[in-house]
Design an enzyme around this catalytic site. Structure first.
Site, short mmCIF file in Angstrom:
data_model
loop_
_atom_site.label_atom_id
_atom_site.label_comp_id
_atom_site.label_asym_id
_atom_site.label_seq_id
_atom_site.Cartn_x
_atom_site.Cartn_y
_atom_site.Cartn_z
N LYS A 145 0.84 -1.21 0.00
CA LYS A 145 0.00 0.00 0.00
C LYS A 145 0.87 1.25 0.00
O LYS A 145 1.81 1.35 0.78
CB LYS A 145 -0.91 0.00 1.23
CG LYS A 145 -1.76 1.25 1.39
CD LYS A 145 -2.62 1.13 2.65
CE LYS A 145 -3.47 2.38 2.85
NZ LYS A 145 -2.67 3.54 3.30
N HIS A 191 -1.70 8.18 1.21
CA HIS A 191 -1.84 8.31 2.66
C HIS A 191 -2.83 9.42 3.02
O HIS A 191 -2.61 10.21 3.95
CB HIS A 191 -0.49 8.57 3.33
CG HIS A 191 -0.35 7.89 4.66
ND1 HIS A 191 -0.13 6.54 4.78
CD2 HIS A 191 -0.43 8.36 5.93
CE1 HIS A 191 -0.07 6.20 6.06
NE2 HIS A 191 -0.24 7.31 6.78
N GLY A 245 -8.46 7.03 -1.17
CA GLY A 245 -8.27 8.48 -1.27
C GLY A 245 -9.39 9.13 -2.06
O GLY A 245 -9.51 8.93 -3.26
#
Length: 286
Positions: A146, A170, A202
């Site tokens: 990830k 992130h 996101g």
């Protein structure tokens, strides 16, 4: 446990690095992944974009710089983890794994929380570490890498044995100016070439966002902030309602676009705004 995102040139400099059970990185991973395996967890997500954290001014302004008692980061607290552990698991825990100074976490030495937790994470990893993790510590569990934002890193992840990658920045909270995940998704999809699943997170807020990601090649999406919002407002029932709402929205968006199934969702469903960006729309006066 988290590992930094590394690019090709960095990896090539560390091809001969060796990971063994006496390495703190290896020991901690073995402990965590053995726990996952014993608890029947379905897979391992390795975050590779967070060896350092961005300075979050809101945390400093709000005084969020330490974990107040009685709360502890027990997954990183070897003293807690060792207590009561079966003898078969203790061999994975090296003495070096307990020397990390956790005083910042509970004492708040730095102004913001993330700067007090950086010390927990390996700051010199390589793709060899990812290969080691898959081979030695996943115990048959699928490994998802990830934090991928480039085609180059996607290829490196595939070559390192990842069973999937997650396109993620992130939450946009790490590096100012980083690209949105939806913008980098196409190049990652092209680079991977269907070898492994590609997840994306996101900015997923509505069912239409899910449809856009699927149309650009994502296998599935992750939902982050909306889950926390729902949990804070109404607990577990609100989270269940949120997921059902997003399912209904996705289904409706697919139907309106003429898609009977996920297999019908393709890149022909999406396009960029003619000006290259979405601006403010003003309705004309009637």
């Amino acid at each position: 446990m988290q590992v930094t995102k590394v690019r090709g040139p960095i990896s090539s400099q560390q091809k001969n690095s060796t990971i063994c059970s006496c390495n703190p990185f290896a020991a901690c991973f073995n402990h965590l992944t053995i726990g996952c395996w014993c608890d029947s967890i379905a897979g391992v997500f390795l975050t590779v974009d967070s060896v350092r954290f961005g300075y979050r001014e809101a945390d400093a302004r709000n005084g969020w710089n330490a974990l107040p008692p009685p709360h502890r980061l027990v997954n990183y607290d070897e003293e807690v983890a060792r207590k009561g552990a079966p003898q078969s698991q203790k061999k994975w825990l090296a003495p070096e794994a307990s020397v990390v100074d956790k005083s910042k976490i509970y004492g708040g030495e730095e102004d913001a929380w993330d700067q007090n937790t950086e010390q927990l994470f390996e700051q010199n990893p390589s793709w060899e570490d990812v290969r080691w993790l898959k081979k030695e510590a996943c115990h048959g569990l699928p490994l998802i890498v990830k934090g991928i934002l480039t085609a180059e890193d996607a290829i490196e992840a595939v070559n390192a044995g990842a069973d999937g990658v997650m396109v993620s920045n992130h939450g946009g909270r790490g590096l100012d100016g980083a690209l949105a995940t939806i913008d980098v998704l196409p190049e990652v999809v092209e680079a991977v070439g269907g070898k492994i699943p590609i997840l994306l997170d996101g900015g997923i807020r509505r069912g239409t966002d899910v449809l856009k990601a699927l149309a650009l090649g994502a296998t599935a999406v992750g939902v982050g902030k909306p889950m926390f919002f729902a949990l804070a407002v109404g607990g577990a029932n609100a989270v269940a309602y949120l997921l059902e709402m997003m399912r209904r929205e996705t289904e409706a968006a697919m139907a309106i676009c003429g898609c009977e199934s996920i297999a019908d969702v393709g890149r022909n469903l999406v396009t960029r705004h003619p000006n290259g960006r979405v601006g403010k729309y003003v309705r004309s006066k009637l």
